[in-house]
Write a protein that holds these residues in place. Structure first.
Motif, PDB file in Angstrom:
ATOM      1  N   PHE A 177       0.821  -1.200   0.000  1.00 57.57           N
ATOM      2  CA  PHE A 177       0.000   0.000   0.000  1.00 57.57           C
ATOM      3  C   PHE A 177       0.865   1.264   0.000  1.00 57.57           C
ATOM      4  N   ALA A 178       1.947   1.253   0.752  1.00 60.88           N
ATOM      5  CA  ALA A 178       2.819   2.425   0.806  1.00 60.88           C
ATOM      6  C   ALA A 178       3.506   2.661  -0.538  1.00 60.88           C
ATOM      7  N   LEU A 222       5.497   6.166  -2.031  1.00 58.59           N
ATOM      8  CA  LEU A 222       6.461   6.307  -0.947  1.00 58.59           C
ATOM      9  C   LEU A 222       7.627   5.347  -1.159  1.00 58.59           C
ATOM     10  N   SER A 223       8.824   5.764  -0.777  1.00 57.27           N
ATOM     11  CA  SER A 223       9.959   4.845  -0.801  1.00 57.27           C
ATOM     12  C   SER A 223       9.888   3.966   0.446  1.00 57.27           C
ATOM     13  N   VAL A 224      10.037   2.662   0.259  1.00 57.43           N
ATOM     14  CA  VAL A 224       9.749   1.698   1.325  1.00 57.43           C
ATOM     15  C   VAL A 224      10.912   0.739   1.509  1.00 57.43           C
ATOM     16  N   ALA A 225      11.307   0.538   2.771  1.00 51.13           N
ATOM     17  CA  ALA A 225      12.191  -0.559   3.146  1.00 51.13           C
ATOM     18  C   ALA A 225      11.394  -1.523   4.004  1.00 51.13           C
ATOM     19  N   CYS A 265     -12.981  -2.872   2.553  1.00 53.58           N
ATOM     20  CA  CYS A 265     -13.262  -3.306   1.174  1.00 53.58           C
ATOM     21  C   CYS A 265     -12.190  -2.820   0.210  1.00 53.58           C
ATOM     22  N   ARG A 266     -11.773  -1.563   0.355  1.00 56.13           N
ATOM     23  CA  ARG A 266     -10.723  -1.045  -0.527  1.00 56.13           C
ATOM     24  C   ARG A 266      -9.411  -1.793  -0.313  1.00 56.13           C
ATOM     25  N   ALA A 267      -9.107  -2.090   0.951  1.00 59.17           N
ATOM     26  CA  ALA A 267      -7.865  -2.806   1.253  1.00 59.17           C
ATOM     27  C   ALA A 267      -7.860  -4.194   0.619  1.00 59.17           C
ATOM     28  N   LEU A 268      -8.931  -4.944   0.790  1.00 58.01           N
ATOM     29  CA  LEU A 268      -9.003  -6.294   0.231  1.00 58.01           C
ATOM     30  C   LEU A 268      -8.966  -6.265  -1.294  1.00 58.01           C
ATOM     31  N   GLU A 269      -9.627  -5.292  -1.881  1.00 58.33           N
ATOM     32  CA  GLU A 269      -9.635  -5.192  -3.338  1.00 58.33           C
ATOM     33  C   GLU A 269      -8.227  -4.919  -3.872  1.00 58.33           C
ATOM     34  N   ALA A 284      -3.087   2.099   8.470  1.00 57.81           N
ATOM     35  CA  ALA A 284      -1.812   2.646   8.933  1.00 57.81           C
ATOM     36  C   ALA A 284      -1.147   3.472   7.850  1.00 57.81           C
ATOM     37  N   VAL A 285      -1.133   2.950   6.627  1.00 54.85           N
ATOM     38  CA  VAL A 285      -0.529   3.687   5.522  1.00 54.85           C
ATOM     39  C   VAL A 285      -1.318   4.962   5.232  1.00 54.85           C
TER      40      VAL A 285
END
Length: 415
Positions: A21-22, A27-30, A87-91, A411-412
């Protein structure tokens, strides 16, 4: 020292979802973390099926269950996430998996009963498409054959038939030799071998005489590692039957399939994964977080402007315990837990109320920011997601993956 927008601590469902999601939001993610629960997953994505735990009430409508849960348990992490966010997260999560060869399906607004390796029927919200024909076979009580293999310990067709004999009388079983292998069999080796069309043809030759007049054939979940839909379709063509998979006991192939999808997909989104490295040092400042990942000569120094704690409980090494108390492993955040170790577990292992230790975890505010011992936000840019959150018993409530994915999304969004 490398600098990132977000450090995701954890590589289970919540950690993978948070990294996805990030990264999708630019976003740059580690990402760091030990082997997470995703590696031992059945592949099912549970949203919420059981509430209250003490009554063992099973819900067909998970959103009605969520409404009841929010009314009854205002401290539960699901109270921090709306139905629309879930719903948005699961999709978004399942769309990503579909892009990388793992198709998922379910019924909008409904849990579905699906067959397990123990022969029980498990309520879940989304499942791999390779399992769906099994749902239809069960609901129609259609003539079906369950196949298992000499040397494979994770599934017994005979046990499944014994458990289901009254409710599914036309269920038949067969145990055969898996082509090209002998001795003790491992699902991952079998799945990789099924990438070869010739191996699938050999399997079909062994199964066809046993299938007779059944409409469906069920196999342990060994139908390929990456392109499972193509393997299933080919077997259906060879057998002239509808085919489905049943997850084996952990470690099943479902977990490695999920991890492989993320291993393929997250780097293309720019996620930098520090595989199997735990955070061994974390220092907070107004600017963000200084981390050491790993130890010794292979350790890495990192800086992140924000962080998501998705390290899980004991299995993911997000929590640790001694003889007296439970501690959070990275920031030493306060952990909500029973006052005394003698209260961690109830005398009966299968007590329907569960065990208090299974609801231990980190307290957060409405934005999923962990709280310190005084009940104030520990750091404005630290968020938490998944199993490490307090006041939830994901195993008994059948909400593990759904809760992890939904809280990672929140969280994101809250960063």
């Amino acid at each position: 020292m490398k600098t990132y927008d977000v450090m995701v601590i954890g590589s289970g469902f919540a950690g993978m979802a948070a990294a996805l999601f990030a990264a999708r939001r630019g976003l740059s993610v580690a990402q760091t973390g030990a082997t997470g629960g995703i590696d031992f997953s059945t592949g099912f994505i549970d949203l919420l099926a059981v509430h209250p735990i003490t009554e063992q009430k099973v819900w067909e409508d998970p959103f009605a269950a969520l409404a009841a849960l929010r009314r009854d348990l205002p401290a539960h992490p699901y109270c921090r996430v709306s139905d629309a966010e879930i719903c948005r997260a699961l999709e978004e999560f399942t769309l990503f998996l579909g892009e990388h060869g793992l198709c998922y399906r379910g019924r909008a607004g409904k849990n579905t009963l699906t067959l397990t390796s123990a022969g029980t029927m498990k309520p879940t919200y989304l499942m791999p498409c390779t399992a769906w024909n099994g749902v239809e076979a069960w609901e129609a009580k259609a003539p079906a054959l369950i196949v298992d293999f000499h040397g494979l310990k994770g599934l017994s067709a005979r046990q499944i038939a014994e458990v289901r004999k009254d409710s599914w009388p036309e269920l038949k079983v067969a145990r055969i030799k898996f082509p090209g292998m002998s001795g003790e069999l491992y699902p991952e080796h079998m799945a990789w071998s099924m990438a070869d069309p010739a191996r699938r043809a050999e399997l079909a030759i062994s199964v066809a005489p046993l299938a007779g007049d059944v409409d469906y054939v069920g196999f342990p979940a060994i139908l390929g590692m990456t392109d499972t839909a193509a393997v299933l379709r080919h077997l259906e063509e060879l057998l002239g039957k509808r085919v489905f998979e049943i997850p084996t006991l952990p470690p099943s192939i479902a977990g490695p399939r999920l991890r492989a999808a993320f291993d393929r997909g997250l780097p293309t989104l720019g996620v930098r994964t520090y595989t199997q490295k735990l955070i061994t040092r974390a220092v907070c400042s107004d600017e963000g977080f200084h981390f050491t990942a790993g130890s010794g000569s292979t350790s890495v120094e990192l800086f992140a402007r924000s962080a998501i704690l998705a390290s899980g409980r004991f299995f993911g090494k997000g929590l640790k315990a001694d003889r007296h108390r439970i501690q959070e492993a990275v920031f030493d955040l306060p952990v909500t837990q029973p006052e005394d170790r003698s209260l961690w577990h109830r005398p009966e292992f299968f007590d329907p109320r569960g065990h208090e230790v299974n609801q231990a975890g980190v307290e957060t505010d409405e934005a999923l920011r962990p709280l310190n011992a005084q009940g104030r936000v520990f750091h404005p840019r630290l968020h938490a997601a998944g199993a490490i959150l307090a006041h939830q018993d994901w195993m008994r409530m059948k909400c593990g993956a759904g809760l992890a994915i939904a809280t990672a999304y929140k969280a994101v969004a809250s960063l």
